[in-house]
Design an enzyme around this catalytic site. Structure first.
Site, short mmCIF file in Angstrom:
data_model
loop_
_atom_site.label_atom_id
_atom_site.label_comp_id
_atom_site.label_asym_id
_atom_site.label_seq_id
_atom_site.Cartn_x
_atom_site.Cartn_y
_atom_site.Cartn_z
N GLY A 248 0.83 -1.20 0.00
CA GLY A 248 0.00 0.00 0.00
C GLY A 248 0.86 1.25 0.00
O GLY A 248 0.71 2.12 -0.82
N GLY A 478 1.95 -6.42 4.28
CA GLY A 478 3.31 -6.89 4.06
C GLY A 478 4.20 -6.58 5.24
O GLY A 478 5.37 -6.94 5.28
N THR A 479 3.61 -5.90 6.21
CA THR A 479 4.34 -5.37 7.34
C THR A 479 4.65 -6.43 8.39
O THR A 479 5.49 -6.20 9.25
CB THR A 479 3.51 -4.27 7.98
OG1 THR A 479 2.14 -4.73 8.04
CG2 THR A 479 3.54 -3.02 7.14
N ARG A 596 11.51 -1.64 21.48
CA ARG A 596 11.58 -3.10 21.37
C ARG A 596 11.23 -3.53 19.94
O ARG A 596 10.29 -3.02 19.35
CB ARG A 596 10.61 -3.76 22.35
CG ARG A 596 10.62 -5.28 22.27
CD ARG A 596 9.55 -5.92 23.14
NE ARG A 596 9.70 -5.58 24.55
CZ ARG A 596 10.65 -6.07 25.34
NH1 ARG A 596 11.53 -6.92 24.87
NH2 ARG A 596 10.71 -5.71 26.60
N ASN A 599 9.48 -8.63 16.20
CA ASN A 599 9.92 -9.82 15.45
C ASN A 599 11.13 -9.42 14.60
O ASN A 599 10.98 -8.66 13.64
CB ASN A 599 8.78 -10.34 14.57
CG ASN A 599 9.19 -11.59 13.79
OD1 ASN A 599 10.33 -11.72 13.34
ND2 ASN A 599 8.26 -12.51 13.64
N GLN A 606 11.24 -4.92 7.05
CA GLN A 606 10.65 -3.59 6.91
C GLN A 606 11.71 -2.52 6.78
O GLN A 606 11.59 -1.59 5.98
CB GLN A 606 9.78 -3.28 8.13
CG GLN A 606 8.44 -3.95 8.08
CD GLN A 606 7.37 -3.01 8.60
OE1 GLN A 606 7.28 -2.77 9.78
NE2 GLN A 606 6.57 -2.47 7.74
N GLU A 673 8.26 3.17 8.26
CA GLU A 673 8.58 4.31 7.42
C GLU A 673 9.97 4.88 7.63
O GLU A 673 10.54 5.50 6.74
CB GLU A 673 7.50 5.39 7.63
CG GLU A 673 6.14 4.88 7.17
CD GLU A 673 4.99 5.78 7.53
OE1 GLU A 673 4.62 6.61 6.72
OE2 GLU A 673 4.42 5.62 8.63
#
Lengths: 707, 195
Positions: A248, A478-479, A596, A599, A606, A673
């Site tokens: 997106g 996809g995050t 933190r 994952n 990302q 981002e």
């Protein structure tokens, strides 16, 4: 109820390098995206196909729509135009819809004869095959009364509206005049298009007055609210389903015209599923983009490099149809110390298609300009660019005066310098040549705000035999939300991840805020933690099968006493071919301080992904409007270049340990981002180090180096 | 105008009536519910629609279904065997070689086809000595995978996944019984045998 505190979770599942829970479905092609629902869901079976007709003028009126030839084509079910389309009922429901209201003029599809940009939807055909729909759309004749339009962005024009005053502290002009060292230069970024790989797609059926919408979206509940208002339906009669979204980057963060068109068609053809997928070319006109910026950056410092003045006077443009301002000045407002500060935006209003959020809105172009200017200031002061940033580290937020909840910029610079091999760098530009390639290295800082949106809800249900079902209408574009939220829920319930079944991507689930602003994991995760704690309070750790509880996160953790941001530092190696100007980026390395990491596997992806898009921004991406016609002319992947595999070298992402007890119960800041901010500046700075040429306009194409 | 076309898709023979303007991609996705190959551009510019057509990787959006009568098509859904993912798919999972997943089935098919091309000695633009056996270093992998765009920016992980799968297949050299190998010997209908 612990709504306002950020009592930190004990991390067991969080921090684990867990494979994506949706991974197998994706690598085998079994994950159903919005346009593919006919193969998976009987409500979407045997759909009709929509093809839009787009205006060929940039401004004026539609005087006639000739749909007869199209309607006569076998297989055509409907020809829609403003003359026969159902009426919409927009509302200014800004308190409810948050990022978008239903009276957004972009959404008033086929509601009048007015044309506001070239490419606007002025008619549409619905047919039984995609080939017939496309051919029929070609047969629709549209007559126009064209009016003069303005689609030329002229940032130096004297006719532009007065600038906004966003930040004004002290006296920048006086401080610049008194400064020992100054930088005063203009930096520009072009229009960039989000271009997720999945074109915007919708499958929708209207039945018994209810809308069932399969949509690739970053926010199923926002889509539901907007559609319910537009079509005068109770929200409960609209279901929006989007468990898998093919990227997106902001373009699917709000509702755009094609979705409204699909719902209009479904209303006309009640009971039949209809669907639309944009062509790549239509993606350049109908779903937004990042507006261009010209940024006059001023930095003034004493001889030791201590900054006294920071200014960014931004000029950008907006569509007249819908105002959207790229807030590029925000980075200069908060990044470094300095008593005098002036930030403003001048916004040209043009007859062009509406813009929208694109990954790190504001900060992607803003940190490009600021961080290149910082490199210029370092050179002018005779300082290492890392040392310049060390000397201008603010103790508190320079505008609000608030302390930072955590600020790890210096740790990132230090750790990155060590990993990249910065020490001993010869600062002289243009003196390293290897086999015909000029070689240089550069650094830049990155940042993005950390915040939690109110309004998400989560449901916890104990299914028996140790199994918990956790439901929230969040999105995974996809995050890694599928996986990260499962880990958060496991820790919140003190169970292993295997015992948690997560559901997301459906407006029938508890409400969720948008996958945007790098606030998704924080907002949804906090809602899940709150619900889990309330569940345990009510039902204990050995609940009865079927025990269930839903809570709404009305008040996120109170961070009002703090300035909350993630920070990072990127390092790049750039090679520029001495004889041709060809640019290669063999290495990019980023280190981030983002609280933190939930994952490490998906987080690394990302951050690498953001930096990769930053390389693409630096080297390739530029949409060009032809002002004579008003549309983007390089509207495909052959002429709008996004980085391909061979454009990307070694990209590495790391993070420093950062304990932030203030931002949310996970102690985690968003990371979707920040990777793109700073990367283009690091590359431009490295190219200067390689060649001595200072590039201030993106993209950094080879002509910059041919003199 | 319509035509009946016979395709063998992921091991199953399918007969489908198509508009002669229908691309192979649209026939697969819209007529046969084989939605693993994705449409990202419809112009052969993004690679999301990559399938193995008679054993070779192609952009399914660039060929008409009516031109592929009798062909063997393998999509990402048909690569694995006995319910287990193909070793290239396993490597994508292990290396997180994707994010949104939309380009992924095409990336995976492209990688499988590319490994066969390299094994057959085909050079690429990144090959120094085109007469020598190609060695799949990172530069070769990047070049050979550049027909598949990934906007999420997973390239470094894709390269890692393909490198791992290539090492696996090098280790499997001579193992003709490998359950997931794709051979390019011509089948009777001009197609490839896919096991």
């Amino acid at each position: 109820m612990t709504e306002t505190t950020a009592d930190l979770l004990n991390a067991k599942a969080m921090g684990a390098d867990l494979e994506r829970v949706d991974g197998l479905a994706k690598v085998t092609g079994q994950a159903p995206y919005a346009f593919e629902q006919h193969a998976f869901d009987e409500r979407a079976h045997a759909p009709l196909y929509i093809h839009p007709v787009q205006s060929t003028i940039a401004k004026g009126r539609v005087t006639a729509v000739h749909g007869e030839r199209a309607a006569a084509l076998p297989g055509v079910a409907a020809v829609l135009s403003h003359e026969n389309a159902p009426r919409l009922t927009p509302e200014d429901d800004s308190d409810v819809a948050m990022i978008q209201t239903s009276d957004d003029r972009e959404l008033l599809v086929l509601q009048s004869d007015e044309v506001s940009y070239r490419g606007q939807i002025v008619a549409a055909v619905v047919a039984d095959t995609p080939e017939t729909a496309r051919e029929a759309a070609r047969l629709v004749g549209v007559d126009y009364a064209a009016e003069p339009h303005d689609a030329a962005f002229s940032p130096d024009s004297a006719d532009l509206p007065e600038p906004t005053v966003d930040t004004e502290l002290g006296d920048v002009a006086a401080a610049m005049a008194a400064a020992a060292v100054t930088v005063d230069a203009a930096y520009s970024t072009p229009i960039q298009h989000n271009n997720p790989m999945e074109p915007h797609a919708t499958t929708v059926v209207r039945s018994g007055g209810a809308l069932t919408v399969f949509e690739g979206t970053q926010a199923v509940h926002i889509v539901r609210r907007i559609l319910a208002a537009l079509f005068s339906l109770d929200a409960e009669r609209v279901q929006v389903i989007g468990p898998y979204v093919g990227g997106g980057f902001g373009a699917k963060g709000s509702v755009h015209a094609p979705l409204v068109l699909a719902c209009l068609a479904a209303t006309v053809l009640e009971g039949r599923p209809v669907k639309i997928a944009l062509t790549r070319r239509q993606m350049f006109e109908l779903v937004g983009y990042r507006p261009p910026t010209v940024q006059r950056v001023r930095l003034g410092a004493d001889a030791e490099g201590r900054i006294s003045a920071v200014g960014n006077d931004v000029t950008t443009h907006t569509s007249r149809l819908k105002r959207f301002v790229e807030n590029a000045g925000g980075s200069a407002a908060m990044m470094y110390a300095g008593e005098n500060r002036s930030i403003g935006h001048r916004v040209a209003e043009l007859d062009i298609s509406p813009a929208t959020f694109m990954r790190a809105p504001g900060h992607a172009p803003g940190m490009f300009a600021l961080e290149v200017a910082m490199d210029e200031l370092a050179e002018a002061c005779g300082l290492d660019p890392i040392e310049l940033r060390v000397r201008n580290e603010p103790g508190t937020d320079p505008v609000s005066g608030l302390p930072y909840s955590s600020r790890g910029l210096l740790d990132c610079l230090s750790e990155g310098a060590s990993r990249f091999g910065w020490e001993g760098r010869d600062p002289r530009p243009g003196v390293r040549e290897e086999d015909g390639w000029l070689v240089g290295t550069g650094v830049a800082a990155s940042t993005f705000p950390a915040f939690t949106m109110p309004g998400s809800a989560a449901r916890i249900r104990f299914a028996g035999e140790g199994r918990y079902e956790v439901s929230i209408g969040a999105a995974d574009i996809g995050t890694g939300s599928w996986t990260a939220l499962t880990q958060i829920a496991a820790d919140a319930l003190s169970v292993p991840v295997e015992d948690v079944a997560l559901a997301l991507g459906d407006s029938a689930l508890p409400a969720a805020t948008v996958a945007g602003g790098s606030a998704g994991t924080s907002s949804w995760g906090t809602a899940i933690v709150q619900a889990a704690r309330a569940f345990v309070d009510s039902h204990g750790t050995e609940p009865a099968a079927g025990a269930e509880l839903t809570t709404v996160l009305k008040r996120p953790p109170d961070t009002r006493g703090y300035s909350t941001h993630a920070f990072g530092a990127q390092f790049a190696e750039v090679r520029v071919r001495a004889d041709t100007g060809e640019v290669r980026v063999p290495r990019v390395l980023g280190v981030f301080a983002a609280g933190r990491i939930i994952n490490p596997r998906t987080a690394r992806s990302q951050l690498i992904g953001g930096m990769t898009m930053g390389v693409s921004m630096a080297l390739h991406e530029e949409s060009v409007i032809d002002p004579r016609f008003g549309h983007v002319v390089n509207h495909d992947f052959a002429s709008y270049h996004v980085a391909a595999n061979a454009d990307i070298g070694d990209v590495q992402a790391y993070w420093v340990e950062e304990h932030d007890p203030h931002v949310n119960p996970m102690g985690a800041k968003g990371i979707g981002e920040i990777g793109i901010t700073g990367t283009a500046a690091a590359i431009v700075n490295a190219a200067h180090h390689a060649t001595g040429v200072r590039v201030r306009a993106l993209p950094m194409t080879l002509d910059h180096f041919l003199r | 105008m319509e035509a009946d076309v016979t395709l063998r898709v992921d091991g199953t023979t399918r007969v489908v009536r198509v508009d002669t303007r229908t691309t192979l991609l649209d026939a697969l996705r819209e007529k046969l519910d084989a939605t693993a190959p994705k449409k990202g551009c419809d112009h052969g510019q993004c690679g999301a629609c990559t399938v193995l057509l008679n054993g070779r990787r192609v952009n399914a959006c660039l060929t008409f279904a009516v031109a592929q009568d009798g062909a063997e098509v393998v999509t990402a859904a048909g690569l694995g065997a006995d319910g287990a993912p193909h070793r290239v798919q396993r490597a994508f999972l292990d290396n997180d070689g994707f994010q949104c997943g939309y380009c992924t089935p095409g990336q995976v098919c492209s990688a499988v086809g590319m490994l066969e091309e390299a094994a057959a000695g085909w050079p690429s633009a990144a090959t120094g000595d085109v007469a020598a056996e190609p060695v799949l270093d990172d530069a070769e992998i990047r070049e050979r995978m550049s027909g598949n765009l990934c906007r999420c920016g997973a390239y470094v992980n894709i390269v890692a996944a393909v490198r791992e799968a290539a090492a696996d297949s090098a280790g499997n050299t001579g193992n003709t019984d490998s359950a997931d190998s794709v051979t390019s010997e011509a089948a009777p209908a001009g197609g490839a045998e896919v096991r």
